[in-house]
Design a protein around this motif. Structure first.
Motif: not given
Length: 379
Positions: A355-361
């Motif tokens: 998944p997109p890194d920004e959503l994990c962050k």
């Protein structure tokens, strides 16, 4: 030789359309919609509200991550604003007034500009509320109406521009895999593809079963709404949405009338949902109980289906039984407001395996929506 698409998306609601927008241009893609128009079922019958009120933590995160897209969509997406300021008034009668404080504390974490109201101020905000009903209240300005059709059509417009094909009146009646290719039979003919995305909404489990996979106990629940005339001399366009603190009902302005729902959640088969008379009566009762409106005529009544997995989390990712079968289902009542972020999540998993890194962050665990968690789940 017939074309073999890289991916076929099953379902032309907000889930399938937003996924097509993200993936078209990177893969050859066809979207198959069972009805004669896109967004006919859940998407077209949404309450069309953008809010983080009364949402799960993961839905709140997805909604917050979707806000920038909805307020600043890509060039060519739409010519109108997708979010229209509305605001939300949360009310409680005497028996439930004690719930206001905890609800307000929860809302402050995502909407810090919210504030408590004296009951008189709540009545000034919505003048047809009953004075003896509102014991406690607060106001949340972080609430908007969503221009749902413009959002849906924007996804499809840019998907088509990137090369996606959209085929209506095409329910999949059979599916089998041969030589690394799915054969999808529809009334319009056979469609060939290498991967399938199950964005079939209320029909998601049925489609999985058609493909020979286990059902994940994704259940449709019926929700009802009616519209009635508002009071004369009141500009409905300036009024907030009104939510009962325990989510027993809500009402809001819609198309020059008042839309009210009893917030029902009745398990249903996948179908063209129709309102039940009892739920219509409940909607009218709640509005009569909390306001001074005289309900002499119901202008419109309808029902829609909201689908949930057993744990109420969305289901996004490749099947544990078939590495080419991708789930994008179980979005409940949050599919529209979270579609920008959830489609980015789905596209990341589909194209890159992560998944997109920004959503994990932002706080979402990489496996939070994985279908693997539902393996062996019993009803």
């Amino acid at each position: 030789m017939p074309q073999i698409f890289d991916v076929a998306v099953i379902g032309g609601g907000i889930a399938g359309a937003s996924f097509a927008y993200r993936v078209a241009g990177q893969r050859s893609l066809i979207l198959l919609e069972r009805e004669n128009q896109v967004g006919y079922h859940s998407t077209g019958r949404s309450a069309a509200e953008f809010s983080t009120q009364f949402q799960s933590p993961w839905v709140s995160t997805l909604a917050e991550s979707s806000y920038n897209f909805l307020t600043n969509p890509p060039a060519g997406f739409t010519d109108i604003e997708l979010l229209i300021p509305r605001g939300s008034l949360v009310i409680a009668q005497r028996e439930r007034a004690h719930l206001i404080e905890s609800a307000f504390s929860h809302i402050l974490s995502t909407s810090p500009e919210s504030y408590m109201l004296h009951p008189d101020d709540a009545l000034a905000m919505v003048p047809f509320l009953k004075a003896d009903y509102v014991e406690a209240a607060f106001y949340d300005p972080m609430n908007w109406d969503i221009e749902v059709d413009s959002l849906l059509q924007g996804y499809l417009r840019l998907a088509r521009r990137a090369g996606a094909q959209v085929q209506l009146a095409s329910p999949v009646t059979s599916i089998h895999r041969e030589g690394g290719v799915y054969h999808l039979r529809t009334p319009a003919g056979e469609v060939l593809c290498r991967k399938v995305v199950n964005a079939a909404g209320a029909w998601a489990d049925d489609f999985a079963a058609l493909a020979g996979l286990d059902r994940l106990r994704i259940v449709p629940y019926r929700r009802t709404a009616i519209t009635v005339d508002g009071p004369k001399g009141v500009d409905l366009s300036t009024l907030p949405a009104v939510n009962e603190v325990s989510e027993a009902f809500y009402f809001k302005p819609e198309s020059g009338r008042i839309m009210v729902s009893p917030a029902d959640a009745t398990p249903s088969e996948a179908c063209d949902a129709q309102p039940e008379e009892l739920d219509i009566a409940y909607a009218a009762h709640f509005l009569s109980e909390s306001t001074t409106l005289s309900i002499n005529h119901i202008a419109h009544k309808w029902a829609g289906l909201r689908t949930f997995a057993p744990d109420k989390r969305q289901v996004v990712g490749f099947s544990t039984q078939d590495e080419n079968f991708f789930w994008l289902a179980g979005q409940g009542g949050s599919g529209i407001l979270t579609s920008p972020a959830l489609s980015a999540w789905a596209a990341g998993l589909f194209l890159e395996g992560v998944p997109p890194d920004e959503l994990c962050k932002a706080g979402l665990q990489p496996d939070v929506f994985s279908p693997a968690r539902l393996s062996g789940v019993k009803a």
